[in-house]
Structure formats: C-alpha cells, structure tokens
Design an enzyme around this catalytic site. Sequence first.
Site, short mmCIF file in Angstrom:
data_model
loop_
_atom_site.label_atom_id
_atom_site.label_comp_id
_atom_site.label_asym_id
_atom_site.label_seq_id
_atom_site.Cartn_x
_atom_site.Cartn_y
_atom_site.Cartn_z
N SER A 1 16.63 -2.42 -15.40
CA SER A 1 15.28 -2.84 -15.74
C SER A 1 15.09 -4.33 -15.46
O SER A 1 15.39 -4.79 -14.37
CB SER A 1 14.98 -2.47 -17.19
OG SER A 1 13.61 -2.31 -17.38
N ASP B 1 8.70 7.38 -14.52
CA ASP B 1 8.75 6.16 -15.34
C ASP B 1 7.35 5.83 -15.88
O ASP B 1 6.41 5.63 -15.13
CB ASP B 1 9.26 4.99 -14.49
CG ASP B 1 9.76 3.83 -15.33
OD1 ASP B 1 9.25 3.63 -16.45
OD2 ASP B 1 10.66 3.10 -14.86
N HIS C 1 12.08 6.28 -17.68
CA HIS C 1 12.75 4.99 -17.59
C HIS C 1 14.14 5.02 -18.20
O HIS C 1 14.32 5.45 -19.35
CB HIS C 1 11.90 3.92 -18.28
CG HIS C 1 12.32 2.52 -17.99
ND1 HIS C 1 12.33 1.98 -16.72
CD2 HIS C 1 12.75 1.53 -18.82
CE1 HIS C 1 12.74 0.74 -16.77
NE2 HIS C 1 13.01 0.43 -18.03
#
Length: 351
Positions: free
Chosen positions: A119, A242, A297
């Site tokens: 991330s 996501d 995610h």
Amino acid sequence: MRLLTLPTLLTLYAFTAALPSASPPKPLPLLIWHGLGDRYDADGLRTVGTLANKVHPGTYVYYIRLDDDGSADRSASFFGNVSAQVAKVCEDIKADPHLAHSLDGREGGGIRADALGFSQGGQFLRGLVERCEGLSVRSLMTFGSQHNGISEFQVCGSYDFVCKGAVALVKGNAWTDYVQGRVVPAQYYRTVNESTGAASEGYLEGSGFLADVNNERVLKDASYVDKIAALERFVMWVFEEDKTVIPKESGWFAEVNGTDGVVTGLRDREMYKEDWLGLKRLDEKGGLVFKSTPGGHMDLNEEILAEAFGEYFGPETSVKGTRLTTQIGLVGDAPILREQGRLMDESKIYL
C-alpha cells in the site's frame, strides 16, 4: 616424493580458484515497508518475511520502521513528514551492518537489495529508491500502492481514532503547509483540473511528497529518472476489487477521470511519453511489469507471494532477467496467512 615447483602451485591455485563455489549464491537483502495503520512488528508482516526466507533461504529481511516501538511506528504511518521519514529510513538502512556494503562487499560500497512495499509503503519505497544515495535496488515490488495518488480518503474504522484524527485535519486544508508536513495520507493526495484532466495547480504547488517523487513539476530531477530506469524490475500489483485505494488504478500510474470513470493507462500519459520518471526507459528494456490479483485491498495469499518472490527476488544472476528460482511446497510447515489469504486486519484502513 616430488615437490611441486612454485609455478605449478600457482597454476593449480588459479585453477581451483576458478572452480564454482559449492555454496549457493546468497540472496539479496529484502526491504519491506508496511502500509497505513500497520506496524513493522505485526504478525502478518513477519509472516511475509518468513515466506521470503522459505523461498530463498538466507534472505536478510529488513522491516522498515520509523520507531522501534510498534505502536509509535503505527502512529507514524498517519502523522509525520514523509520526506523526513524517507530520509530517516535512508540513514537507518545505511547503519544496518547486514545491509552495509552489500553492493559489492567493499567499505563504502553501498547497499544492494530488493524492495517490497505494501500500500502506501510502495510509493514511499519508490521515493527511497529515488532519493537515497548509496542504495541500489534490483527489483521493486508494490502491492495496492498509490503511485498516482488518491482522489478520496477512505472511511476509517469505528474506533480508529488515530485515523479519524488524520482525516479530520485534511478536510478543507489539504494543501496547507501544516497538513502537508504532518498528515501522511495528505502527502499523496492528488487532485486534477476537471477541464483538462491535468494535475491541479493546488496539488502541484502544495503537495509535500507525491508531486516531487513523480517529477510532475516543471523542474524535473534527472537523478530520479536515472534511479527508476536503473531498476531491473518494477512490479506493480493492483487488487481487482480494491475499494480502499481510490482509484485502484493508481497502483499502475493510471489516470482516472472522476466524472466519467475513463481510465488513461500509463503508456498513454504525458508523464510516460516524455519520460518524466524513467518509466519509459525501464519499460523499453522489459523492466516494467503490470500485475493484478482478485480480491480487495491487501487480500493476499501465500501462493501469489511465493511465486512473485521466486521470480523477482533472491540471488543476483550473471544473466540479466534470469532467476535462480527455488521451488517450495505450499503445505506442511509453510507459513499460512490469516483466513487463507488475509495479510492484514481488515478492521483497519491500509492505504
């Protein structure tokens, strides 16, 4: 018994020295930078490091942290100056005896490593590649990162007051010096001109981190271009479902029109055509890799990670682009990621 002459001994020494070593080549060290709301000593992150060592035994894993206290490290993923954090990490890795001189083994030889970013840790690692003198990264791999920034801030968990405090500071104040110097997600927030689709004036003038490391301003830093182009591989993973990273295509440097949702891929963007960041040079030598995986995610499983580690990490090879891939079994004593695929605690926000 005949004694060997000195010339004969020297010849034998030269011959034996040229023989291949019995010990396998040593894997490059691996730098790992976690995401927003995570901490360097979290079990999930350590499981990833364990897997890297299973794929390539002997891998030294360095878990990037901004504080040795895990709780403080998590807070630093929300609050702090990202440029200062990147500079600190640069000094920290240079001070690590396992990393120092890994480039060629000589005093002052620098660091040679692979890098893995989850991330927001992905774009921070890229910033480290661009800015840290003495660091040479072979393969940079990112999962669910925001290389082209975020256009919205994800809703925080009900009891995540640190996250809520950070988001509250940003609202209406994104481009102020105070916010850009203190709120981490704001430093990769990106807005565009709705008429032209180009980066907005507010972003270009006020961004404390992303506009610089993406070389979007008029004055470009040529060293950034050279550092990115020098990578052997830049592997960018996007999660297909996501909902945390908005837009998710940011993980591939894509531009998404906020009105009609039209996606402009990296290769069609001005930043690629004019090669602001060295991505075109990297692509032309086959080093730019676009990957996707099903799920939301940070919805990862060990099979995807093991295959990626086997292909892009491990020992250096004399033939560019080849890998000494270790085959491992994904059963038995292999590390298992939570819920057969969860890397992080989904009750938290990870940008």
